[in-house]
Design a protein around this motif. Sequence first.
Motif, PDB file in Angstrom:
ATOM      1  N   LEU A 122       0.846  -1.183   0.000  1.00 13.47           N
ATOM      2  CA  LEU A 122       0.000   0.000   0.000  1.00 13.47           C
ATOM      3  C   LEU A 122       0.887   1.240   0.000  1.00 13.47           C
ATOM      4  O   LEU A 122       2.052   1.169   0.397  1.00 13.47           O
ATOM      5  N   ALA A 124       0.984   3.568   2.096  1.00 15.04           N
ATOM      6  CA  ALA A 124       1.482   3.748   3.470  1.00 15.04           C
ATOM      7  C   ALA A 124       2.596   2.761   3.774  1.00 15.04           C
ATOM      8  O   ALA A 124       3.563   3.092   4.476  1.00 15.04           O
ATOM      9  N   ALA A 224      -0.008   4.241  10.321  1.00 17.06           N
ATOM     10  CA  ALA A 224      -0.553   4.640   9.022  1.00 17.06           C
ATOM     11  C   ALA A 224      -0.918   3.412   8.184  1.00 17.06           C
ATOM     12  O   ALA A 224      -1.939   3.411   7.485  1.00 17.06           O
ATOM     13  N   ALA A 228      -4.688   2.443   6.911  1.00 12.45           N
ATOM     14  CA  ALA A 228      -5.005   2.177   5.511  1.00 12.45           C
ATOM     15  C   ALA A 228      -5.687   0.818   5.362  1.00 12.45           C
ATOM     16  O   ALA A 228      -6.654   0.673   4.607  1.00 12.45           O
ATOM     17  N   GLU A 231      -9.298   1.032   6.537  1.00 15.22           N
ATOM     18  CA  GLU A 231     -10.221   1.659   5.591  1.00 15.22           C
ATOM     19  C   GLU A 231     -10.726   0.667   4.544  1.00 15.22           C
ATOM     20  O   GLU A 231     -11.800   0.845   3.974  1.00 15.22           O
TER      21      GLU A 231
END
Length: 329
Positions: A122, A124, A224, A228, A231
């Motif tokens: 990702l 992040a 972080a 992510a 989400e």
Amino acid sequence: MPADTTAANGPADAGTPRFAARIREASWSRHQGLDPSAEETADRAPGVFDRLFDGSLTLDDYTRWHAQQYFVYEAIEAAAERFASDAVAGPFVFPELARLPAIEADLRFLMGPKWRSGIEPLPATRAYVDRINAACAEGPGGYIAHAYTRYLGDLSGGQAFGKAARRNYGFEGEGASFYEFTGIKSPKAFKEEYRARLDAVDLPEAGKVRVIEEILLAYDHNGAVLAALGEGLGRNPFEPKVIAAICHHMNHDHAADTLVICRGVGGYPGAETARMTGFDGDGADFAAVVDGAELPIRIDWAGPLSERAEVRPEIVRLFTESKASLENA
């Protein structure tokens, strides 16, 4: 999971706590921010940790979390090889801590033999890996900071993660072998030895301050990544093993077609090479090398997809439209 944190801190002069205690105190608030049982986090939406412990984290989302950890440990353990003989960082390179072989075995178990084609960091996670690489390039303190943050956490709170994973998914060995440290008989004794080495580390005060600062950055990056992942919980209708199989097929059997897609509807006619990196119900992800740099490409499907059988016709459509647009350019 970042390292466990307790104890006190103070100015760096005689009579203040030892280095390991200073680290634990300095990172206490970061640790609390990631702890699902902490009072100050009780009002936030349930995340990866919360769902793992309450049993609601799906196996697919567990696998996606596991996959992101692969990239973090790949970076840390590449640095460990470089620092193994270093006078300062070498004492913190323990073969029995290495997690990459276990993560690879877990992902092979969870996603099948083509697992590597189905995982991609990702944004992040990429930022976290970039930070690890940059910090380790600065010197041994960077490696010490990131190794401490990950490995002591794995030996502490990470053991609860492993227990929850085995309970939730019925794992016996592979699937949660990442959390098993077969070469360490007593995690408590090992952590005590590790902290003793921190207290004895040959770094000037400024170097110790930098280690603490880097540990806090590691916590922030880990947070972080978890945010992510949180989400995206439950949003991808396709199993990671399905994604891995299709990406592997496109990249190995239809590499030329993948490049056509990225050059056409992907919007990069000058792409030199390309690969499919993933997909979900809304679209597909690719990475193409353009002018020597790899760029991410997102291409939406014509409509929402939810079944494996729907993916192939959409890819054929993307290829057909791309080929036509390139021929007519």
